[in-house]
Design a protein around this motif. Structure first.
Motif, PDB file in Angstrom:
ATOM      1  N   LYS A  54       0.822  -1.204   0.000  1.00  0.00           N
ATOM      2  CA  LYS A  54       0.000   0.000   0.000  1.00  0.00           C
ATOM      3  C   LYS A  54       0.860   1.259   0.000  1.00  0.00           C
ATOM      4  CE  LYS A  54      -4.023  -1.957   2.387  1.00  0.00           C
ATOM      5  NZ  LYS A  54      -4.892  -1.857   3.589  1.00  0.00           N
ATOM      6  N   ARG A  55       1.894   1.224   0.801  1.00  0.00           N
ATOM      7  CA  ARG A  55       2.767   2.404   0.878  1.00  0.00           C
ATOM      8  C   ARG A  55       3.478   2.653  -0.441  1.00  0.00           C
ATOM      9  NH1 ARG A  55       4.177   5.311   5.143  1.00  0.00           N
ATOM     10  NH2 ARG A  55       6.070   6.570   5.043  1.00  0.00           N
ATOM     11  N   SER A  56       3.899   1.592  -1.119  1.00  0.00           N
ATOM     12  CA  SER A  56       4.568   1.739  -2.410  1.00  0.00           C
ATOM     13  C   SER A  56       3.613   2.283  -3.467  1.00  0.00           C
ATOM     14  CB  SER A  56       5.146   0.393  -2.860  1.00  0.00           C
ATOM     15  OG  SER A  56       6.087  -0.086  -1.939  1.00  0.00           O
ATOM     16  N   LEU A  57       2.372   1.779  -3.458  1.00  0.00           N
ATOM     17  CA  LEU A  57       1.392   2.263  -4.436  1.00  0.00           C
ATOM     18  C   LEU A  57       1.056   3.729  -4.207  1.00  0.00           C
ATOM     19  CD1 LEU A  57      -1.095  -0.758  -4.722  1.00  0.00           C
ATOM     20  CD2 LEU A  57       0.556   0.034  -6.427  1.00  0.00           C
ATOM     21  N   MET A  58       0.919   4.117  -2.969  1.00  0.00           N
ATOM     22  CA  MET A  58       0.572   5.510  -2.685  1.00  0.00           C
ATOM     23  C   MET A  58       1.723   6.461  -2.976  1.00  0.00           C
ATOM     24  SD  MET A  58      -1.806   5.424   0.729  1.00  0.00           S
ATOM     25  CE  MET A  58      -3.448   4.692   0.665  1.00  0.00           C
ATOM     26  N   SER A  59       2.955   5.984  -2.803  1.00  0.00           N
ATOM     27  CA  SER A  59       4.093   6.839  -3.138  1.00  0.00           C
ATOM     28  C   SER A  59       4.286   6.937  -4.642  1.00  0.00           C
ATOM     29  CB  SER A  59       5.367   6.295  -2.474  1.00  0.00           C
ATOM     30  OG  SER A  59       5.655   4.982  -2.941  1.00  0.00           O
ATOM     31  N   SER A  60       3.935   5.875  -5.368  1.00  0.00           N
ATOM     32  CA  SER A  60       4.068   5.903  -6.824  1.00  0.00           C
ATOM     33  C   SER A  60       2.886   6.589  -7.491  1.00  0.00           C
ATOM     34  CB  SER A  60       4.213   4.468  -7.370  1.00  0.00           C
ATOM     35  OG  SER A  60       5.337   3.823  -6.824  1.00  0.00           O
ATOM     36  N   LEU A  61       1.703   6.455  -6.912  1.00  0.00           N
ATOM     37  CA  LEU A  61       0.498   7.105  -7.432  1.00  0.00           C
ATOM     38  C   LEU A  61      -0.096   7.968  -6.325  1.00  0.00           C
ATOM     39  CD1 LEU A  61      -1.287   4.287  -9.449  1.00  0.00           C
ATOM     40  CD2 LEU A  61      -0.406   6.428 -10.365  1.00  0.00           C
ATOM     41  N   THR A 124       3.038  15.466  -6.997  1.00  0.00           N
ATOM     42  CA  THR A 124       2.806  15.681  -5.567  1.00  0.00           C
ATOM     43  C   THR A 124       2.591  17.146  -5.208  1.00  0.00           C
ATOM     44  OG1 THR A 124       5.194  15.817  -5.138  1.00  0.00           O
ATOM     45  CG2 THR A 124       4.167  13.651  -4.950  1.00  0.00           C
ATOM     46  N   SER A 125       2.851  18.049  -6.127  1.00  0.00           N
ATOM     47  CA  SER A 125       2.618  19.469  -5.859  1.00  0.00           C
ATOM     48  C   SER A 125       1.179  19.831  -6.207  1.00  0.00           C
ATOM     49  CB  SER A 125       3.584  20.332  -6.668  1.00  0.00           C
ATOM     50  OG  SER A 125       3.321  21.708  -6.468  1.00  0.00           O
ATOM     51  N   ARG A 126       0.571  20.655  -5.381  1.00  0.00           N
ATOM     52  CA  ARG A 126      -0.837  21.005  -5.561  1.00  0.00           C
ATOM     53  C   ARG A 126      -1.038  22.315  -6.315  1.00  0.00           C
ATOM     54  NH1 ARG A 126      -2.454  20.123   0.824  1.00  0.00           N
ATOM     55  NH2 ARG A 126      -1.591  18.022   1.041  1.00  0.00           N
ATOM     56  N   HIS A 127       0.028  23.038  -6.594  1.00  0.00           N
ATOM     57  CA  HIS A 127      -0.153  24.385  -7.112  1.00  0.00           C
ATOM     58  C   HIS A 127       0.611  24.675  -8.410  1.00  0.00           C
ATOM     59  CE1 HIS A 127      -1.249  24.853  -2.809  1.00  0.00           C
ATOM     60  NE2 HIS A 127      -2.104  25.743  -3.278  1.00  0.00           N
ATOM     61  N   ILE A 128       1.567  23.856  -8.806  1.00  0.00           N
ATOM     62  CA  ILE A 128       2.297  24.173 -10.029  1.00  0.00           C
ATOM     63  C   ILE A 128       1.467  23.786 -11.251  1.00  0.00           C
ATOM     64  CG2 ILE A 128       4.533  23.932  -8.908  1.00  0.00           C
ATOM     65  CD1 ILE A 128       4.857  21.236 -10.261  1.00  0.00           C
ATOM     66  N   SER A 129       1.632  24.556 -12.310  1.00  0.00           N
ATOM     67  CA  SER A 129       0.918  24.322 -13.566  1.00  0.00           C
ATOM     68  C   SER A 129       1.909  23.794 -14.597  1.00  0.00           C
ATOM     69  CB  SER A 129       0.280  25.631 -14.060  1.00  0.00           C
ATOM     70  OG  SER A 129      -0.292  25.466 -15.333  1.00  0.00           O
ATOM     71  N   ILE A 130       1.758  22.543 -14.994  1.00  0.00           N
ATOM     72  CA  ILE A 130       2.636  21.912 -15.966  1.00  0.00           C
ATOM     73  C   ILE A 130       2.184  22.289 -17.377  1.00  0.00           C
ATOM     74  CG2 ILE A 130       3.451  19.703 -16.880  1.00  0.00           C
ATOM     75  CD1 ILE A 130       4.608  20.391 -14.197  1.00  0.00           C
ATOM     76  N   GLY A 131       3.149  22.623 -18.207  1.00  0.00           N
ATOM     77  CA  GLY A 131       2.846  22.975 -19.592  1.00  0.00           C
ATOM     78  C   GLY A 131       4.044  23.627 -20.243  1.00  0.00           C
ATOM     79  N   THR A 132       3.776  24.424 -21.268  1.00  0.00           N
ATOM     80  CA  THR A 132       4.868  25.068 -22.007  1.00  0.00           C
ATOM     81  C   THR A 132       5.534  26.122 -21.141  1.00  0.00           C
ATOM     82  OG1 THR A 132       3.276  26.642 -22.928  1.00  0.00           O
ATOM     83  CG2 THR A 132       3.763  24.662 -24.230  1.00  0.00           C
ATOM     84  N   PHE A 133       6.834  26.307 -21.376  1.00  0.00           N
ATOM     85  CA  PHE A 133       7.612  27.304 -20.635  1.00  0.00           C
ATOM     86  C   PHE A 133       8.632  27.920 -21.574  1.00  0.00           C
ATOM     87  CE2 PHE A 133      10.989  28.522 -17.521  1.00  0.00           C
ATOM     88  CZ  PHE A 133      10.257  29.516 -16.884  1.00  0.00           C
ATOM     89  N   THR A 134       8.958  29.184 -21.331  1.00  0.00           N
ATOM     90  CA  THR A 134       9.786  29.949 -22.250  1.00  0.00           C
ATOM     91  C   THR A 134      11.139  29.307 -22.488  1.00  0.00           C
ATOM     92  OG1 THR A 134       8.724  31.923 -21.342  1.00  0.00           O
ATOM     93  CG2 THR A 134      10.642  32.252 -22.760  1.00  0.00           C
ATOM     94  N   LEU A 374      10.363  14.091  -9.929  1.00  0.00           N
ATOM     95  CA  LEU A 374      11.205  13.794 -11.090  1.00  0.00           C
ATOM     96  C   LEU A 374      10.557  12.705 -11.950  1.00  0.00           C
ATOM     97  CD1 LEU A 374      13.850  14.570 -12.424  1.00  0.00           C
ATOM     98  CD2 LEU A 374      15.025  12.928 -10.959  1.00  0.00           C
ATOM     99  N   VAL A 375      10.000  11.695 -11.304  1.00  0.00           N
ATOM    100  CA  VAL A 375       9.310  10.635 -12.049  1.00  0.00           C
ATOM    101  C   VAL A 375       8.071  11.180 -12.736  1.00  0.00           C
ATOM    102  CG1 VAL A 375       8.084   8.446 -11.810  1.00  0.00           C
ATOM    103  CG2 VAL A 375      10.220   8.798 -10.582  1.00  0.00           C
ATOM    104  N   ALA A 376       7.281  11.994 -12.017  1.00  0.00           N
ATOM    105  CA  ALA A 376       6.049  12.540 -12.592  1.00  0.00           C
ATOM    106  C   ALA A 376       6.343  13.423 -13.797  1.00  0.00           C
ATOM    107  CB  ALA A 376       5.302  13.334 -11.522  1.00  0.00           C
ATOM    108  N   LEU A 377       7.355  14.270 -13.689  1.00  0.00           N
ATOM    109  CA  LEU A 377       7.708  15.135 -14.816  1.00  0.00           C
ATOM    110  C   LEU A 377       8.248  14.311 -15.974  1.00  0.00           C
ATOM    111  CD1 LEU A 377       7.797  18.124 -15.615  1.00  0.00           C
ATOM    112  CD2 LEU A 377      10.141  18.207 -14.770  1.00  0.00           C
ATOM    113  N   GLY A 378       9.016  13.253 -15.668  1.00  0.00           N
ATOM    114  CA  GLY A 378       9.529  12.387 -16.720  1.00  0.00           C
ATOM    115  C   GLY A 378       8.430  11.637 -17.439  1.00  0.00           C
ATOM    116  N   LEU A 379       7.435  11.136 -16.695  1.00  0.00           N
ATOM    117  CA  LEU A 379       6.313  10.454 -17.333  1.00  0.00           C
ATOM    118  C   LEU A 379       5.484  11.421 -18.180  1.00  0.00           C
ATOM    119  CD1 LEU A 379       5.119   8.125 -14.436  1.00  0.00           C
ATOM    120  CD2 LEU A 379       6.346   7.460 -16.508  1.00  0.00           C
ATOM    121  N   SER A 380       5.347  12.661 -17.722  1.00  0.00           N
ATOM    122  CA  SER A 380       4.604  13.654 -18.503  1.00  0.00           C
ATOM    123  C   SER A 380       5.293  13.918 -19.833  1.00  0.00           C
ATOM    124  CB  SER A 380       4.487  14.955 -17.700  1.00  0.00           C
ATOM    125  OG  SER A 380       3.807  14.745 -16.481  1.00  0.00           O
ATOM    126  N   ASN A 381       6.608  14.061 -19.820  1.00  0.00           N
ATOM    127  CA  ASN A 381       7.340  14.300 -21.062  1.00  0.00           C
ATOM    128  C   ASN A 381       7.394  13.050 -21.931  1.00  0.00           C
ATOM    129  OD1 ASN A 381       8.224  17.104 -21.010  1.00  0.00           O
ATOM    130  ND2 ASN A 381       9.474  16.532 -19.246  1.00  0.00           N
TER     131      ASN A 381
END
Length: 831
Positions: A54-61, A124-134, A374-381
């Motif tokens: 359970k702990r592994s699943l919650m840390s990964s998702l 895991t961040s609640r406030h950053i907006s992922i998308g295009t950046f200069t 780092l994993v979340a940003l890598g999966l997004s890209n």
């Protein structure tokens, strides 16, 4: 951790554990008393338990952790309003930043959709907006234009000599290059996250990142000049490409397209005025005015009704396909050419995202997992690479909008993705008549915040000069060497500053005020020198550490040991000569006995009774040497004890420590011949006083108290290598030769383990020389040698005379001048 409350009683602060964590800790304690073999421990680590699963699943998702607890009543409306505001900003920025990446605008909308959805599940961040950046868009644009330049896609128009640019083929290949670079960068981020390499972003310091983004803003402005002025400059790549592009733009200014400039000027004035009004009214408005979206809508309507493209040849966005494209595998054949660019994109994107995420997390009181980010940003890209997206990260402007408009969770990002999805499906074709100059102006105006970062120069000038140098080097190298090479040069220079600061640390001597502050604020403990370095001792500064110790203690141990070795050699030569004299004396006695024909006991003459010595105890040659000795005015004075010494017993010397002993001080002393160490004892007090008056004590510098113990404060060391281990071991051995004890205080447990593995401890250097704190070491030194040092090293202030003191049956000669002087002497034994 224990702490005291207002009532004076102790209260205990303990870690607050949830149910899963408590169950895991309980099971770990139950098995802690069992000693497992290596195989059993391996099996235990691979064994799957429900709490661990359970702990592994919650840390990964992370969505599995916060979504079941989501309150629609508390968070639903704030997240919806915030998501709509951010989604509206995604539309103009996505299309505008696609131009920076040298791609069709619709791919900027794709990049604002798919990565945001992936991050919704894994972030895991609640406030950053992922998308295009200069910055990332510019870096992608440098890759696409390098591998797919315009000159490779010109085709001849029939039999005409003129060539026509195949825009569709060029854009298709650039999309493949951008997607491949994004996929590779995402895979690098995922790999670094899985191996817990999230701290890599810490190597990009804040001054470095701010300078890098400031220089990248300069690249963005230059890249938009062709759309603002309606010209077509030559695209350059590699070092100094920015300079060459500016020169070419200036050369083409006479060919400026006037209608395009008018559109750019009107859009810029309107956008700047609207943003200033938005800033002025922001405290009174629940949500900010979407000035970029208003500018795009107004520009599209004016262009459509005025038919700017056909009537005035103003470049427009062109065809925007509606609907979503099917996923496809990027061209992996270009991986080898874009590996360096992909790594730079991965590191820069992660550094920007994690810095924003930690800022908002600290403000709102939650935790951001660096490795999971780092994993979340890598999966997004990585996922975006299959949908023709280019590299994305957190946007500063959109993240601020999401936070200021009341966003509470990642649901705000999902709402913004829905806005982008609706635009792609239904509203995309409406923006086909949008002038590219309007998008260029949006990019230009949004860079105002980055250009304000030039004020960091004045701030860093007052706060930290080294950070200022890092800022300037990063800014210059990024502007001149382009974004990829500039980042490498900046990181290398920043690491060099770290090495330089650890190689050249601050060395200080501590005193006995509370807390052991600097010697300028503390009073040095008599007989004890507490030495500390502000940095870890390792191979790069080990030699400097030893030199600083010599300087702070005032003991030039190298010269003193060299002098001791010479005196030991002379002592051996004197012993051999004494034996030969004894043999000659025995032969004379035997000859005398045989000549007299009788047996009689004749006393054997000692070295002091030999005929070669005069009444004062000095031979004629040595008397001349003593005369030379008394004429020396600089350096260190060695005073020989007056008590007679046996041949087999070690001779005891006294070392009077002055300021800066020079090399001549020891060389001329070591040149004394066989009578030089036995001898001042036999001189009369008047003779000694008359001879020693020729020595200028003022040239010896300021005299301090004696040193019998040196404490090395190692509390700043977090590791120690083999070179530093050998250096400290040599310090123990060298200072023991002059009867100065060395102790080590404040070592961390890991440092002690490294010392053990490095064979530091031996019969002479034991763990009794280690202390948990400097205070404990000082108490031990005072108890161990404090009492003897007071009697043995007692001093006196005498005016205008030479005084003899008797301590421990050894006479020491104290040299004084007309002014009161404090003398310091340290014992040298074993000669």
């Amino acid at each position: 951790m224990d702490s005291t409350n207002r009532s004076g009683k102790y209260r205990v602060e303990r870690e607050v554990l949830d149910e899963l964590r408590l169950e895991e800790v309980t099971q770990r304690k139950a098995h802690s008393e069992i000693k497992y073999s290596l195989t059993e421990r391996l099996k235990e680590s691979l064994r799957c338990r429900v709490p661990r699963l359970k702990r592994s699943l919650m840390s990964s998702l992370p969505i599995l952790y916060w979504l079941p607890k989501y309150s629609v009543w508390d968070y639903g409306m704030p997240d919806l309003v915030s998501g709509i505001s951010v989604g509206i900003m995604h539309l103009p920025q996505g299309m505008a930043y696609a131009l920076l990446a040298s791609l069709p605008p619709v791919f900027g909308l794709y990049s604002s959709l798919y990565p945001t959805l992936i991050y919704f599940f894994f972030g895991t961040s609640r406030h950053i907006s992922i998308g295009t950046f200069t910055v990332l868009s510019i870096m992608v644009g440098s890759v696409t234009e390098r591998l797919a330049p315009d000159v490779d896609f010109f085709r001849r128009n029939g039999t005409n000599v003129t060539a026509e640019l195949d825009i569709s083929a060029r854009d298709a290949y650039r999309v493949q290059v951008a997607a491949a670079t994004t996929l590779l960068g995402g895979l690098i981020q995922v790999l670094l996250g899985l191996v817990k390499f999230g701290f890599v972003g810490t190597y990009l310091s804040e001054p470095l990142v701010r300078a890098y983004t400031t220089a990248a803003a300069g690249h963005a402005v230059v890249a938009q000049l062709k759309y603002i002025f309606g010209i077509s400059p030559t695209r350059f790549s590699g070092p100094l490409s920015l300079v060459y592009t500016l020169i070419d733009v200036c050369r083409l200014l006479p060919q400026t397209h006037l209608p395009t400039v008018v559109v750019s000027a009107v859009s810029m004035v309107f956008l700047i005025a609207a943003k200033e009004l938005n800033s002025f009214l922001s405290p009174k408005l629940p949500v900010p005015i979407p000035v970029e979206l208003i500018t795009i809508v107004a520009g599209t309507l004016i262009s459509n009704y005025a038919n700017l493209n056909n009537n005035y040849t103003v470049p427009v966005v062109g065809e925007i396909p509606s609907g979503l494209s099917a996923p496809s595998v990027p061209d992996v054949s270009v991986f080898g050419e874009v590996l360096g660019d992909a790594f730079a994109l991965a590191i820069v994107g992660y550094a920007i995202s994690i810095s924003l995420g930690k800022t908002f997390a600290l403000k709102h009181g939650y935790k951001v997992d660096s490795n999971q980010e780092l994993v979340a940003l890598g999966l997004s890209n990585s996922a975006g690479g299959f949908f023709q997206c280019f590299s994305v990260c957190a946007s500063m402007s959109r993240s601020l909008i999401q936070e200021t408009t009341g966003g509470k969770t990642q649901m705000a990002g999902l709402a913004s993705a829905v806005i982008v999805l609706v635009t792609i499906l239904k509203l995309g074709p409406l923006f086909q008549e949008l002038p590219k100059a309007v998008l260029a102006v949006i990019v230009f105006v949004n860079l105002k915040g980055m250009f304000k970062q030039h004020a960091d120069i004045a701030v860093l000038w007052k706060r930290n000069k080294i950070d200022l140098v890092v800022w300037l080097v990063t800014w210059v190298s990024t502007l001149l060497l382009n974004l990829d090479l500039g980042l490498v040069a900046s990181v290398l220079f920043a690491l060099l500053t770290v090495i330089f600061r650890t190689q050249m640390p601050t060395y200080s001597v501590l005193g006995n005020v509370p807390g052991f502050f600097s010697v300028h604020q503390a009073k040095e403990i008599p007989g004890i020198t507490i030495f500390r370095s502000s940095a870890t001792v390792y191979f790069a500064n080990a030699e400097l550490y030893l030199e600083a110790l010599k300087e702070k203690s005032g003991l030039d141990i190298s010269k003193m040991i060299i002098y001791k070795r010479r005196q030991e050699a002379k002592q051996k030569r004197r012993e051999r000569r004494a034996k030969r004299r004894a043999k000659r004396q025995a032969r004379r006695e035997r000859r005398a006995q045989s000549a007299a024909g009788q047996l009689s006991g004749v006393p054997v003459l000692s070295v002091e009774q030999d005929a070669d010595w005069d009444d004062t105890g000095l031979s004629e040659d040595d008397a001349d040497k003593t005369e030379v000795w008394t004429e020396r005015e600089n350096g260190t004075v060695f005073v020989i004890p007056t008590s007679p010494q046996l041949l087999d017993s070690p001779c005891r010397w006294e070392y009077l420590k002055g300021g800066e002993p020079d090399s001549t001080s020891l060389s001329w002393l070591s040149d004394l011949q066989e009578g030089d160490t036995t001898t001042l004892a036999s001189s009369s007090e008047d003779t000694l006083s008359r001879d020693l008056e020729r020595v200028s004590l003022g040239s010896l510098g300021k005299w301090t108290w004696d040193i019998h113990s040196i404490i090395l404060d190692m509390s700043t060391a977090n590791f120690i290598d083999t070179v530093a281990t050998k250096t400290i071991k040599n310090i123990f051995q060298d200072f023991s030769e002059i009867d100065v004890d060395i102790y080590v205080a404040g070592c961390q447990a890991s440092v002690v383990e490294q010392l053990e593995r490095g064979d530091f401890f031996s019969e002479t250097i034991t763990k009794k020389h280690l202390f948990a704190s400097v205070h404990d070491a000082v108490l031990y030194c005072l108890n161990h040698r404090g009492a003897t040092s007071v009697s043995r090293y007692e001093t006196s202030v005498v005016s205008g005379q030479t005084t003899l003191f008797q301590f421990s049956q050894v006479q020491f000669l104290l040299l004084t001048t007309a002014n009161p002087v404090k003398l310091k002497h340290a014992r040298l034994t074993g000669f």
